[in-house]
Design a protein around this motif. Sequence first.
Motif, PDB file in Angstrom:
ATOM      1  N   TYR A  49       0.979  -1.230   0.097  1.00 19.32           N
ATOM      2  CA  TYR A  49       0.070   0.071   0.126  1.00 19.32           C
ATOM      3  C   TYR A  49       0.812   1.360   0.047  1.00 19.32           C
ATOM      4  O   TYR A  49       2.075   1.248   0.206  1.00 19.32           O
ATOM      5  CB  TYR A  49      -1.052   0.055   1.079  1.00 19.32           C
ATOM      6  CG  TYR A  49      -1.936  -1.311   1.323  1.00 19.32           C
ATOM      7  CD1 TYR A  49      -2.978  -1.481   0.512  1.00 19.32           C
ATOM      8  CD2 TYR A  49      -1.550  -2.298   2.256  1.00 19.32           C
ATOM      9  CE1 TYR A  49      -3.585  -2.549   0.669  1.00 19.32           C
ATOM     10  CE2 TYR A  49      -2.334  -3.429   2.447  1.00 19.32           C
ATOM     11  CZ  TYR A  49      -3.110  -3.526   1.400  1.00 19.32           C
ATOM     12  OH  TYR A  49      -4.104  -4.684   1.588  1.00 19.32           O
ATOM     13  N   ILE A  50       0.252   2.221  -0.345  1.00 17.26           N
ATOM     14  CA  ILE A  50       1.207   3.549  -0.379  1.00 17.26           C
ATOM     15  C   ILE A  50       1.532   3.902   1.023  1.00 17.26           C
ATOM     16  O   ILE A  50       2.697   4.402   1.181  1.00 17.26           O
ATOM     17  CB  ILE A  50       0.160   4.819  -0.639  1.00 17.26           C
ATOM     18  CG1 ILE A  50      -0.394   4.482  -2.295  1.00 17.26           C
ATOM     19  CG2 ILE A  50       0.784   6.008  -0.800  1.00 17.26           C
ATOM     20  CD1 ILE A  50       0.704   4.414  -3.147  1.00 17.26           C
ATOM     21  N   GLU A  51       0.848   3.729   2.019  1.00 18.69           N
ATOM     22  CA  GLU A  51       1.387   3.899   3.721  1.00 18.69           C
ATOM     23  C   GLU A  51       0.676   2.639   4.269  1.00 18.69           C
ATOM     24  O   GLU A  51      -0.281   2.300   4.301  1.00 18.69           O
ATOM     25  CB  GLU A  51       0.700   4.950   4.167  1.00 18.69           C
ATOM     26  CG  GLU A  51       1.435   6.413   3.535  1.00 18.69           C
ATOM     27  CD  GLU A  51       0.893   7.883   4.357  1.00 18.69           C
ATOM     28  OE1 GLU A  51       1.668   8.657   4.298  1.00 18.69           O
ATOM     29  OE2 GLU A  51      -0.233   7.584   5.074  1.00 18.69           O
ATOM     30  N   GLY A  52       1.605   2.217   5.297  1.00 14.07           N
ATOM     31  CA  GLY A  52       1.278   1.313   6.041  1.00 14.07           C
ATOM     32  C   GLY A  52       1.062  -0.299   5.567  1.00 14.07           C
ATOM     33  O   GLY A  52       1.346  -0.446   4.594  1.00 14.07           O
ATOM     34  N   TYR A  53       0.185  -0.978   6.409  1.00  9.72           N
ATOM     35  CA  TYR A  53      -0.118  -2.468   6.041  1.00  9.72           C
ATOM     36  C   TYR A  53      -1.518  -2.726   5.618  1.00  9.72           C
ATOM     37  O   TYR A  53      -1.972  -3.850   5.325  1.00  9.72           O
ATOM     38  CB  TYR A  53       0.667  -3.093   7.008  1.00  9.72           C
ATOM     39  CG  TYR A  53       0.167  -3.123   8.306  1.00  9.72           C
ATOM     40  CD1 TYR A  53      -1.196  -3.663   8.762  1.00  9.72           C
ATOM     41  CD2 TYR A  53       0.655  -2.057   9.241  1.00  9.72           C
ATOM     42  CE1 TYR A  53      -1.687  -3.508   9.949  1.00  9.72           C
ATOM     43  CE2 TYR A  53       0.083  -1.798  10.624  1.00  9.72           C
ATOM     44  CZ  TYR A  53      -0.979  -2.569  10.852  1.00  9.72           C
ATOM     45  OH  TYR A  53      -1.701  -2.378  12.098  1.00  9.72           O
ATOM     46  N   VAL A  54      -2.488  -1.689   5.544  1.00  5.02           N
ATOM     47  CA  VAL A  54      -3.753  -1.928   5.203  1.00  5.02           C
ATOM     48  C   VAL A  54      -4.164  -0.720   4.355  1.00  5.02           C
ATOM     49  O   VAL A  54      -3.638   0.354   4.466  1.00  5.02           O
ATOM     50  CB  VAL A  54      -4.564  -1.858   6.617  1.00  5.02           C
ATOM     51  CG1 VAL A  54      -4.165  -2.989   7.447  1.00  5.02           C
ATOM     52  CG2 VAL A  54      -4.530  -0.703   7.587  1.00  5.02           C
ATOM     53  N   PRO A  55      -5.236  -0.764   3.557  1.00 11.64           N
ATOM     54  CA  PRO A  55      -5.693   0.183   2.434  1.00 11.64           C
ATOM     55  C   PRO A  55      -6.096   1.309   3.488  1.00 11.64           C
ATOM     56  O   PRO A  55      -6.759   1.225   4.667  1.00 11.64           O
ATOM     57  CB  PRO A  55      -6.809  -0.489   2.029  1.00 11.64           C
ATOM     58  CG  PRO A  55      -6.854  -1.929   2.065  1.00 11.64           C
ATOM     59  CD  PRO A  55      -5.953  -2.126   3.375  1.00 11.64           C
ATOM     60  N   SER A  56      -5.827   2.517   3.045  1.00 12.21           N
ATOM     61  CA  SER A  56      -6.062   3.696   4.086  1.00 12.21           C
ATOM     62  C   SER A  56      -6.507   4.822   2.811  1.00 12.21           C
ATOM     63  O   SER A  56      -6.485   4.745   1.599  1.00 12.21           O
ATOM     64  CB  SER A  56      -4.804   4.031   4.801  1.00 12.21           C
ATOM     65  OG  SER A  56      -3.804   4.770   3.974  1.00 12.21           O
ATOM     66  N   GLN A  57      -6.718   6.005   3.508  1.00 18.80           N
ATOM     67  CA  GLN A  57      -6.940   7.302   2.434  1.00 18.80           C
ATOM     68  C   GLN A  57      -5.811   7.610   1.743  1.00 18.80           C
ATOM     69  O   GLN A  57      -6.086   8.339   0.703  1.00 18.80           O
ATOM     70  CB  GLN A  57      -7.438   8.654   3.390  1.00 18.80           C
ATOM     71  CG  GLN A  57      -8.851   8.181   4.138  1.00 18.80           C
ATOM     72  CD  GLN A  57      -9.960   8.120   3.339  1.00 18.80           C
ATOM     73  OE1 GLN A  57      -9.949   8.603   2.157  1.00 18.80           O
ATOM     74  NE2 GLN A  57     -10.729   6.868   3.510  1.00 18.80           N
ATOM     75  N   ALA A  58      -4.468   7.290   2.068  1.00 20.91           N
ATOM     76  CA  ALA A  58      -3.297   7.538   1.429  1.00 20.91           C
ATOM     77  C   ALA A  58      -3.774   6.801  -0.139  1.00 20.91           C
ATOM     78  O   ALA A  58      -3.268   7.571  -1.307  1.00 20.91           O
ATOM     79  CB  ALA A  58      -2.221   6.979   1.839  1.00 20.91           C
ATOM     80  N   ASP A  59      -4.167   5.620  -0.123  1.00 20.68           N
ATOM     81  CA  ASP A  59      -4.378   5.031  -1.288  1.00 20.68           C
ATOM     82  C   ASP A  59      -5.294   5.457  -2.015  1.00 20.68           C
ATOM     83  O   ASP A  59      -5.358   5.581  -3.482  1.00 20.68           O
ATOM     84  CB  ASP A  59      -4.550   3.435  -0.848  1.00 20.68           C
ATOM     85  CG  ASP A  59      -3.522   2.698  -0.379  1.00 20.68           C
ATOM     86  OD1 ASP A  59      -2.575   2.160  -1.051  1.00 20.68           O
ATOM     87  OD2 ASP A  59      -3.596   2.582   0.901  1.00 20.68           O
TER      88      ASP A  59
ATOM     89  N   TYR B   8       2.758  12.082  -0.388  1.00 19.52           N
ATOM     90  CA  TYR B   8       3.197  10.587  -0.475  1.00 19.52           C
ATOM     91  C   TYR B   8       3.970  10.369  -1.528  1.00 19.52           C
ATOM     92  O   TYR B   8       4.280  11.251  -2.304  1.00 19.52           O
ATOM     93  CB  TYR B   8       1.868   9.969  -0.898  1.00 19.52           C
ATOM     94  CG  TYR B   8       0.486  10.268  -0.159  1.00 19.52           C
ATOM     95  CD1 TYR B   8       0.331   9.726   1.049  1.00 19.52           C
ATOM     96  CD2 TYR B   8      -0.789  11.046  -0.714  1.00 19.52           C
ATOM     97  CE1 TYR B   8      -0.709  10.171   1.904  1.00 19.52           C
ATOM     98  CE2 TYR B   8      -1.533  11.125   0.201  1.00 19.52           C
ATOM     99  CZ  TYR B   8      -1.871  10.581   1.657  1.00 19.52           C
ATOM    100  OH  TYR B   8      -2.825  10.956   2.248  1.00 19.52           O
ATOM    101  N   GLY B   9       4.683   9.245  -1.506  1.00 19.63           N
ATOM    102  CA  GLY B   9       5.663   8.945  -2.752  1.00 19.63           C
ATOM    103  C   GLY B   9       6.940   9.036  -2.196  1.00 19.63           C
ATOM    104  O   GLY B   9       7.403   9.436  -1.088  1.00 19.63           O
ATOM    105  N   PRO B  10       8.107   8.673  -3.155  1.00 20.98           N
ATOM    106  CA  PRO B  10       9.483   9.171  -2.833  1.00 20.98           C
ATOM    107  C   PRO B  10       9.905  10.311  -2.438  1.00 20.98           C
ATOM    108  O   PRO B  10       9.156  11.191  -3.169  1.00 20.98           O
ATOM    109  CB  PRO B  10      10.076   8.571  -4.281  1.00 20.98           C
ATOM    110  CG  PRO B  10       8.899   7.874  -4.906  1.00 20.98           C
ATOM    111  CD  PRO B  10       7.736   8.456  -4.518  1.00 20.98           C
ATOM    112  N   THR B  11      10.663  10.682  -1.479  1.00 18.20           N
ATOM    113  CA  THR B  11      10.929  12.001  -0.923  1.00 18.20           C
ATOM    114  C   THR B  11      11.820  12.815  -2.029  1.00 18.20           C
ATOM    115  O   THR B  11      11.830  13.788  -1.947  1.00 18.20           O
ATOM    116  CB  THR B  11      11.866  11.955   0.169  1.00 18.20           C
ATOM    117  OG1 THR B  11      13.106  11.207  -0.130  1.00 18.20           O
ATOM    118  CG2 THR B  11      10.995  11.318   1.272  1.00 18.20           C
ATOM    119  N   SER B  12      12.615  11.978  -3.009  1.00 16.83           N
ATOM    120  CA  SER B  12      13.319  12.631  -4.208  1.00 16.83           C
ATOM    121  C   SER B  12      12.468  12.952  -5.369  1.00 16.83           C
ATOM    122  O   SER B  12      12.981  13.522  -6.319  1.00 16.83           O
ATOM    123  CB  SER B  12      14.301  11.706  -4.591  1.00 16.83           C
ATOM    124  OG  SER B  12      13.874  10.377  -5.030  1.00 16.83           O
ATOM    125  N   VAL B  13      11.368  12.797  -5.264  1.00 14.62           N
ATOM    126  CA  VAL B  13      10.359  13.182  -6.463  1.00 14.62           C
ATOM    127  C   VAL B  13       9.284  14.225  -6.132  1.00 14.62           C
ATOM    128  O   VAL B  13       8.545  14.004  -5.115  1.00 14.62           O
ATOM    129  CB  VAL B  13       9.510  11.821  -7.003  1.00 14.62           C
ATOM    130  CG1 VAL B  13       8.849  12.269  -8.418  1.00 14.62           C
ATOM    131  CG2 VAL B  13      10.682  10.880  -7.507  1.00 14.62           C
TER     132      VAL B  13
END
Length: 225
Positions: free
Chosen positions: A24-34, A79-84
């Motif tokens: 997932y985008i964050e954590g180990y369960v679907p969230s508002q980030a996804d 969200y996402g890579p810090t370098s982008v």
Amino acid sequence: MGFGDLKTPAGLQVLNDYLADKSYIEGYVPSQADVAVFEAVSGPPPADLCHALRWYNHIKSYEKEKASLPGVKKSLGKYGPTSVEDTTGSGAADAKDDDDIDLFGSDDEEESEEAKKLREERLAQYESKKAKKPAVVAKSSILLDVKPWDDETDMTKLEECVRSIQADGLVWGSSKLVPVGYGIKKLQIQCVVEDDKVGTDMLEEQITAFEDYVQSMDVAAFNKI
């Protein structure tokens, strides 16, 4: 942070690379980030972007429940890579989170040198202060039950296969064999994961890929650290 422009192939490639070792985008369960990232993607990623496509189809299955998923939806730049940097759509228009509002912008088409210098100094101070905030890394301790096919399965080899799985944010711990009946023993093994990097779905997918030894994998215990 960001994925570039998620409306373009390049942005989808960044998303695919980001999800190569994450469920997932964050954590180990679907969230508002996804939900936030899903809504920014114009459609299913192409088949060659297998990680992004797998994630897209999985989040799409939560269509009716997306409003009830945990977390708070933020701008894509969170969200996402810090370098982008996020450039999806209007880019700057998406970044309306309180932490990223430009308090020093000017409505004038031309900015005086003094005002420009003052704005840059304040922005530099803000970025410096923000960078000093300690990053909190969420971790979990997971106890896995890995079951073999039968009592003839080489459990030493099975454990070697499991421990061969390496990923950023994954550390294997102690293990033991636990009888389950009829001479069959299961491998019970501990691991510590960083929640935003390693999920149980990823662990199950990779462990059960050793199909010559592994019949199934279950999560016996899951505790936040």
